[in-house]
Every structure is written in C-alpha cells, then in structure tokens.
Design an enzyme around this catalytic site. Structure first.
Site, mmCIF file in Angstrom:
data_model
loop_
_atom_site.group_PDB
_atom_site.id
_atom_site.type_symbol
_atom_site.label_atom_id
_atom_site.label_comp_id
_atom_site.label_asym_id
_atom_site.label_seq_id
_atom_site.Cartn_x
_atom_site.Cartn_y
_atom_site.Cartn_z
ATOM 1 N N GLY A 40 36.840 26.000 -34.398
ATOM 2 C CA GLY A 40 36.798 24.926 -35.638
ATOM 3 C C GLY A 40 35.521 24.802 -36.332
ATOM 4 N N THR A 42 31.743 23.950 -37.773
ATOM 5 C CA THR A 42 31.135 22.594 -38.278
ATOM 6 C C THR A 42 32.143 21.516 -38.446
ATOM 7 O OG1 THR A 42 29.431 23.880 -39.256
ATOM 8 C CG2 THR A 42 29.425 21.664 -39.804
ATOM 9 N N CYS A 43 33.126 21.773 -39.300
ATOM 10 C CA CYS A 43 33.901 20.715 -39.688
ATOM 11 C C CYS A 43 34.685 19.905 -38.441
ATOM 12 C CB CYS A 43 34.882 21.442 -40.754
ATOM 13 S SG CYS A 43 36.190 20.216 -41.193
ATOM 14 N N ALA A 273 19.026 14.130 -44.497
ATOM 15 C CA ALA A 273 20.338 14.669 -45.030
ATOM 16 C C ALA A 273 20.034 15.337 -46.342
ATOM 17 C CB ALA A 273 21.263 13.673 -45.216
ATOM 18 N N GLY A 275 20.842 18.627 -47.729
ATOM 19 C CA GLY A 275 21.762 19.625 -47.968
ATOM 20 C C GLY A 275 21.783 20.601 -46.737
ATOM 21 N N HIS A 448 55.889 0.750 -58.112
ATOM 22 C CA HIS A 448 54.962 -0.438 -58.150
ATOM 23 C C HIS A 448 55.463 -1.346 -56.710
ATOM 24 C CE1 HIS A 448 53.448 -3.847 -59.921
ATOM 25 N NE2 HIS A 448 54.504 -4.559 -59.496
HETATM 26 P P1 FAD Z 1 31.683 26.575 -40.507
HETATM 27 O O1 FAD Z 1 32.516 25.250 -40.198
HETATM 28 O O2 FAD Z 1 30.296 26.164 -40.447
HETATM 29 O O3 FAD Z 1 31.914 27.524 -39.259
HETATM 30 C C1 FAD Z 1 31.097 28.469 -39.032
HETATM 31 C C2 FAD Z 1 31.241 29.035 -37.525
HETATM 32 O O4 FAD Z 1 30.647 30.195 -37.412
HETATM 33 C C3 FAD Z 1 30.812 28.042 -36.328
HETATM 34 O O5 FAD Z 1 31.836 27.887 -35.615
HETATM 35 C C4 FAD Z 1 29.647 28.940 -35.940
HETATM 36 O O6 FAD Z 1 29.469 28.473 -34.583
HETATM 37 C C5 FAD Z 1 30.153 30.173 -36.038
HETATM 38 N N1 FAD Z 1 29.240 31.319 -36.280
HETATM 39 C C6 FAD Z 1 28.073 31.502 -36.902
HETATM 40 N N2 FAD Z 1 27.345 32.550 -36.784
HETATM 41 C C7 FAD Z 1 27.977 33.259 -35.996
HETATM 42 C C8 FAD Z 1 27.957 34.474 -35.112
HETATM 43 N N3 FAD Z 1 26.779 35.336 -35.516
HETATM 44 N N4 FAD Z 1 28.914 34.780 -34.300
HETATM 45 C C9 FAD Z 1 29.836 33.967 -33.877
HETATM 46 N N5 FAD Z 1 30.093 32.966 -34.279
HETATM 47 C C10 FAD Z 1 29.213 32.453 -35.340
HETATM 48 N N6 FAD Z 1 33.672 19.079 -45.943
HETATM 49 C C11 FAD Z 1 34.655 18.485 -46.272
HETATM 50 O O7 FAD Z 1 35.539 19.392 -47.077
HETATM 51 N N7 FAD Z 1 35.038 17.238 -46.024
HETATM 52 C C12 FAD Z 1 34.331 16.460 -45.294
HETATM 53 O O8 FAD Z 1 34.724 15.283 -45.064
HETATM 54 C C13 FAD Z 1 33.230 17.130 -44.756
HETATM 55 N N8 FAD Z 1 32.355 16.427 -43.869
HETATM 56 C C14 FAD Z 1 31.345 16.926 -43.166
HETATM 57 C C15 FAD Z 1 30.596 16.216 -42.426
HETATM 58 C C16 FAD Z 1 29.347 16.712 -42.045
HETATM 59 C C17 FAD Z 1 28.472 15.782 -41.158
HETATM 60 C C18 FAD Z 1 29.017 17.886 -42.181
HETATM 61 C C19 FAD Z 1 27.893 18.789 -41.737
HETATM 62 C C20 FAD Z 1 29.728 18.727 -43.071
HETATM 63 C C21 FAD Z 1 30.852 18.241 -43.592
HETATM 64 N N9 FAD Z 1 31.744 18.931 -44.403
HETATM 65 C C22 FAD Z 1 33.017 18.449 -45.201
HETATM 66 C C23 FAD Z 1 31.389 20.238 -44.715
HETATM 67 C C24 FAD Z 1 32.503 21.390 -43.935
HETATM 68 O O9 FAD Z 1 32.014 20.970 -42.653
HETATM 69 C C25 FAD Z 1 32.220 22.612 -44.157
HETATM 70 O O10 FAD Z 1 32.152 23.029 -45.761
HETATM 71 C C26 FAD Z 1 32.736 23.576 -43.564
HETATM 72 O O11 FAD Z 1 32.827 23.551 -42.173
HETATM 73 C C27 FAD Z 1 32.490 25.158 -43.805
HETATM 74 O O12 FAD Z 1 33.466 26.007 -43.201
HETATM 75 P P2 FAD Z 1 33.036 27.432 -42.859
HETATM 76 O O13 FAD Z 1 34.265 28.145 -41.912
HETATM 77 O O14 FAD Z 1 32.576 28.053 -43.861
HETATM 78 O O15 FAD Z 1 32.047 27.477 -41.742
HETATM 79 P P1 NAI Z 2 24.123 16.918 -50.651
HETATM 80 O O1 NAI Z 2 23.596 18.258 -51.272
HETATM 81 O O2 NAI Z 2 25.280 16.516 -50.868
HETATM 82 O O3 NAI Z 2 22.876 15.861 -50.933
HETATM 83 C C1 NAI Z 2 21.497 16.137 -50.508
HETATM 84 C C2 NAI Z 2 20.584 14.990 -51.250
HETATM 85 O O4 NAI Z 2 19.409 15.104 -50.621
HETATM 86 C C3 NAI Z 2 20.781 15.120 -52.704
HETATM 87 O O5 NAI Z 2 20.914 14.112 -53.353
HETATM 88 C C4 NAI Z 2 19.157 15.631 -53.088
HETATM 89 O O6 NAI Z 2 18.751 15.463 -54.363
HETATM 90 C C5 NAI Z 2 18.532 15.115 -51.812
HETATM 91 N N1 NAI Z 2 17.418 15.657 -51.524
HETATM 92 C C6 NAI Z 2 17.055 17.065 -51.297
HETATM 93 N N2 NAI Z 2 15.859 17.086 -51.177
HETATM 94 C C7 NAI Z 2 15.143 15.969 -50.729
HETATM 95 C C8 NAI Z 2 14.011 15.645 -50.496
HETATM 96 N N3 NAI Z 2 12.963 16.234 -50.220
HETATM 97 N N4 NAI Z 2 13.688 14.242 -50.356
HETATM 98 C C9 NAI Z 2 14.659 13.281 -50.715
HETATM 99 N N5 NAI Z 2 15.882 13.598 -50.996
HETATM 100 C C10 NAI Z 2 16.239 14.870 -51.266
HETATM 101 O O7 NAI Z 2 23.790 17.517 -48.979
HETATM 102 P P2 NAI Z 2 24.258 16.647 -47.686
HETATM 103 O O8 NAI Z 2 24.395 15.475 -47.825
HETATM 104 O O9 NAI Z 2 23.261 17.050 -46.699
HETATM 105 O O10 NAI Z 2 25.525 17.553 -47.372
HETATM 106 C C11 NAI Z 2 25.496 18.845 -47.055
HETATM 107 C C12 NAI Z 2 26.854 19.217 -47.569
HETATM 108 O O11 NAI Z 2 27.810 19.016 -46.687
HETATM 109 C C13 NAI Z 2 27.366 19.038 -48.856
HETATM 110 O O12 NAI Z 2 27.220 20.114 -49.607
HETATM 111 C C14 NAI Z 2 28.637 18.509 -48.744
HETATM 112 O O13 NAI Z 2 29.561 19.078 -49.721
HETATM 113 C C15 NAI Z 2 29.074 18.719 -47.318
HETATM 114 N N6 NAI Z 2 29.647 17.529 -47.074
HETATM 115 C C16 NAI Z 2 31.080 17.195 -47.451
HETATM 116 C C17 NAI Z 2 31.348 15.887 -47.123
HETATM 117 C C18 NAI Z 2 32.746 15.567 -47.986
HETATM 118 O O14 NAI Z 2 33.306 16.299 -48.478
HETATM 119 N N7 NAI Z 2 33.051 13.968 -47.522
HETATM 120 C C19 NAI Z 2 30.857 14.778 -46.125
HETATM 121 C C20 NAI Z 2 29.509 15.407 -45.768
HETATM 122 C C21 NAI Z 2 29.038 16.595 -46.133
#
Ligand code: FAD
Ligand code: NAI
Length: 469
Positions: A40, A42-43, A273, A275, A448
C-alpha cells in the site's frame, strides 16, 4: 532464479499496486517487490489513509465541543481519548493494507519482500532483510518507488519532537505548542488535526502565501478561515534552526525569508512539511543507465518509458503532482500500454483536495495561471452563505469559483472552498473530461437542497446570472 514474469513492479503504493492489478486483469503474469512489511506504500500506511482517519476523528471532536450547542444538542465537553483515536487510525490502515493483500491474491500477483534493484533490463534483484537474494526474470519493469519527506539542512528529525508527517500522525500526546514548517497540504492538514485536539499551531511559510499552486484568491480566503480557527501564520519566513532545551522543549529560530533578525518561537513539537522528494535510492539506476531529471525524478516519455527499453516509471517518482490518484491512473495507463492498448492520463483534469474544514478542492487552471497564459476567461462565483442546505448544516463558509473560456464557454478550471468540497469537485472533473461548457452545467438539474447546487449557481453566474443571489 524465480519464475519468468511479464511485468515486475518495484513498490506497492497506489501507483504500483493498481498497476499490478490492472496488468493481471489484462492477462500478464505480475510480480511486485516491496521492502515494507505491508503493501500500500506511503498513501495507505503513513499518508492519505491514516491522515484522513485523524482528520475525520478530530473534526468530530471539534464539532462535538463547539458545534453541537447551536443545533440544540447539549452535551458535556467531550474528553479526548488519544490512544483510541490512534487505534482507529491503526485499524483503518490495517483494513486498507489487508484489502491490497486480498486483491493481490485474487489477481494471482506474486509478492517478493525485500529491496528491489535493477541488475539490467529484464532482471530485478530482491534483497530481503535476512536470507538470500532472489533474482526475478521479467519482460518489463515498472519503477513505482514513490517519494520521501524532504528535510531542512541542520534540522535533526527524531520523529518524536521534530517530526515529518510520519511522526506527526503518531504523536502520543497533544503538544501544547506545535510549529509547522511549510504551509502546504501536509502542514495545513496535520496542523488542523492537532489544533482541533488542543495545540496552539503556528505555521512558518517561506513564501508570502499558503498553498502555493492553488488559486491565490482561494488560498487567501482559506487562510482567513484557518486564522479564525486559531491557526497562526508567519509568511515570508524561514526556519534557521531548531534547538532542543534540556527539558526537551524546543526553540525554533525563525527569520524573515529575505534575511534579518531571528525571532524565537517556543514549541513542544516541530513538524517539517516542506515537500517530498522522489525516492530512487538503492535501485541501481546508474548501473542500469536509467536517466533522472534535474530534480532527481525518473525521466519518462509520454508512455512512461524511461531512457532504457523495458524500464518504465510512474507515480511520485516521476514528474507531476504527488497525488495518490495521479499515481493510480498512471499505473492503469502503463499496464494498458504494455498490453498494447492506448493507456492515457488527462493531466488537465486531475483534482486536488485539502481535507481540512472547510475542504479546498480544485481542478484545472487557477485564475493566476490563466492570467499568466493570457487566456480570456470569465468567472462564475457563488457563496455557500446563499445555499439553503449549507445554512441548515451551519456550513456557510466558502464558495464555488468556476473559470470558463470567454469565447467557447468551455470550463477551464474550478475551485471550491467548503464542506464536502472534495466530494463535490468530481462533477466538475467529469465535465472537464468531456470538455464541457459552463452552460452544460447550468442546464443540469441538481437535487434540492444540496451543497452541489452552489456549483450549478456558479455556472449560472457565468451565463444569465445565478438565481439565489
Ligand atoms: P508510494 O506510495 O510512496 O509507494 C512507494 C512504495 O515503494 C513504498 O511502499 C516503498 O516501501 C516501496 N519502495 C521504495 N523503494 C523500494 C525498493 N527499492 N524496493 C522495494 N520497495 C521499494 N495523496 C493524495 O492523493 N491524497 C491524500 O489525501 C494524500 N495524503 C497524504 C498524506 C501524507 C501525510 C503524505 C505523506 C502523503 C499524502 N498523499 C496524498 C500523497 C500520496 O501518499 C502519494 O502521492 C502516493 O503515495 C504516491 O504513490 P506511489 O505509488 O508513487 O508511491
Ligand atoms: P507542499 O509542496 O504541499 O508544501 C510545502 C510547503 O513548504 C510550500 O508551501 C513551500 O513553499 C514551503 N516551504 C518549502 N521550503 C520551506 C522552508 N525552508 N521554510 C518554510 N517553508 C518552506 O508539500 P507537503 O505539504 O510536504 O506535501 C508533500 C506532498 O504530499 C504534496 O505534493 C502533496 O501533493 C502530497 N499530499 C497530498 C495531500 C492531499 O492530496 N490531500 C495531503 C498531504 C500530502
């Protein structure tokens, strides 16, 4: 040597696991390599799913404490049971990652546990935590290794008091003072969680605005709403360092982004947080000759093929928004392409949602982008204060904003701030998928009383006028 596979995917996040399922459905023999104990990515494990479990629970806690009285529900102040809230999060994660296990079994997808690396096109090595290496022989490889949190130089993450989102979803007590570095999606979502549970939250942001990339009018109004909830912002500011005191408390050194005198903020927890960055460590891409772009992402063509034949990449590890649904759609597209179909992702219609209260949802162009591109656009807006259902729900914060082409009336972008905005945005996504005009939406009957009527009213505002304002 394990069996011969048609497709081997490295990483089981939303990109990798969805790709695996679609490829299996299309008749391929599929292997997935995953280094974590659960599927699954990160997500499901430390991102979307656990954060949404906490956002939901903390929103209800806040509502029970402050929203019920006006609705005629008198209850004593709710008591926080943080361990149980964390159990709810853990169980939600377990149920979702278990669901991927089930789907893999159903689709006869082979899982190899360990770190995957590419020995050469057609050869993937799996190094488990213990025991011998396995080599997988495969026709094609998809890299779906995702991303990891970026860090600031000189700041030591211990995931206890100085945390990334991973520690930020697992704190064992509510910090009195939480300093969030970065006013992006993670900062505002997790900042909201802890603020609702009792933290004083200060968000330090480098830029002069929150949520870069979102429509700036939306971001401005949303910032005011968060400030009303008690969240503090220090914009145009950077964190120069975090010093740990003997008693464990933290002093955060904040400077103006352009330089100048530092100010000290007290904190019990600091959430970094700022990026996320693509994760390619240990994959052996150098040896395999897979090229990266200037930001360390795997460079791919329009068919997700890397610089090496037979090696593809999708999700957070390639360019584009780091969103789970974008990764999933790329997973489906590449599986279809590999089976000879015309897989495709429409990047112009990928929704993006911030799951705060109110939610912020958007699709397509922002007004800032249209201005910069010199497109002639018109704006239709409608506030939730004029929506009957929103009044009944005491959820009148926010508005719908639709941007359409002046000449063709085609909808170019839409932005919603409001309760359930993340659910409502999809009628606009669908409209944009079909290259629809605002008149199409304005002439569509909406039930509505619903919050979605505000969307229709915004579309009506682009024509002869909204009715209820
Ligand atoms: P990932 O989900 O990062 O999965 C990569 C997988 O690869 C991991 O399981 C890792 O262990 C594995 N892996 C890596 N290298 C290797 C290797 N060499 N060998 C074997 N396995 C490996 N996005 C949304 O759309 N909606 C949200 O609400 C949302 N909320 C988020 C909240 C947080 C706190 C965070 C951190 C992210 C959030 N995101 C959200 C972003 C979302 O999690 C990512 O965009 C998404 O998980 C990317 O999917 P992916 O499959 O590219 O990689
Ligand atoms: P982000 O890119 O959304 O935001 C990072 C923020 O940090 C920006 O506003 C940037 O200007 C600021 N920043 C960068 N360097 C800084 C510094 N040195 N000091 C102060 N501010 C600084 O990244 P975030 O929130 O970490 O999320 C990462 C990714 O995960 C995003 O790209 C997002 O798409 C994904 N994500 C998506 C969610 C959703 O879809 N609901 C929920 C959580 C994450």
């Amino acid at each position: 040597m394990a069996d011969q596979f048609d497709l081997t995917i490295i990483g089981s996040g939303p990109g990798g696991y969805v790709c695996a399922i679609r490829a299996a459905q299309l008749g391929m023999k599929v292997a997935v390599v995953e280094k974590w104990p659960t599927l699954g990515g990160t997500c499901l494990n430390i991102g979307c799913i656990p954060s949404k479990a906490l956002l939901h629970a903390s929103e209800l806690f806040e509502e029970a404490g402050h929203g019920f009285k006006a609705l005629g529900i008198d209850i004593p102040a709710p008591q926080l049971n943080l361990p149980q809230m964390m159990n709810h999060k853990t169980e939600t994660v377990a149920s979702n990652v278990g669901g991927v296990d089930y789907l893999f079994k159903k689709n006869k997808i082979a899982v190899f546990r360990g770190i995957g690396s590419i020995a050469a096109p057609g050869r993937v090595l799996v190094t488990p935590q213990s025991g011998p290496q396995t080599e997988i022989s495969t026709k094609n490889i998809v890299i779906a290794t995702g991303s990891v949190s970026a860090n600031l130089p000189g700041i030591d993450i211990d995931e206890k008091t100085v945390v990334t989102s991973t520690g930020g979803i697992s704190l064992d007590k509510v910090p009195n003072k939480l300093v969030v570095i970065g006013a992006g999606v993670i900062g505002l979502e997790l900042g909201s969680v802890w603020q609702r549970l009792g933290s004083q939250v200060t968000v330090v942001e480098y830029l002069d605005r929150i949520l870069p990339g979102m429509d700036s009018e939306v971001a401005r109004q949303f910032q005011r709403m968060l400030q009303k909830q008690g969240m503090e912002f220090k914009l145009s500011s950077k964190v120069a360092g975090v010093d740990k005191q003997d008693d464990g408390a933290l002093k955060v050194r904040v400077e103006p982004a352009k330089g100048g005198d530092a100010e000290l903020l007290d904190a019990n927890v600091v959430l970094v947080a700022i990026g996320r960055k693509p994760f390619t460590e240990g994959l052996g891409l150098d040896l395999a000759g897979v090229a990266l772009d200037e930001r360390g992402r795997v460079r791919v063509d329009a068919h997700y093929k890397s610089s090496v034949d037979g090696i593809y990449a999708i999700g957070d590890v390639i360019a584009g928004p780091m969103l789970a649904h974008k990764a999933e759609d790329e997973g489906i597209a590449v599986a279809e392409i590999l089976s000879g179909q015309a897989g495709h992702v429409n990047y112009a219609a990928i929704p993006s949602v911030v799951y705060t209260n109110p939610e912020v949802a958007s699709v397509g162009k922002t007004e800032d982008e249209l201005k910069a591109e010199g497109v002639e656009y018109k704006i239709g807006k409608f506030p939730f204060t004029a929506n009957g259902r929103a009044k009944a729900m005491l959820a009148t914060q926010g508005f719908v904003k639709i941007l359409a082409d002046v000449q063709t009336d085609r909808v170019l972008g839409a932005h919603i701030v409001g309760k359930n905005a993340g659910e409502m945005i999809h009628e606009l996504v669908t409209l944009m998928e079909f290259s629809g005009a605002s008149e199409d939406l304005a002439r569509t009957t909406h039930a509505h009383p619903t919050l979605s009527e505000a969307i229709r009213e915004a579309a009506l505002a682009l024509g002869d006028g909204a009715i209820h304002i």
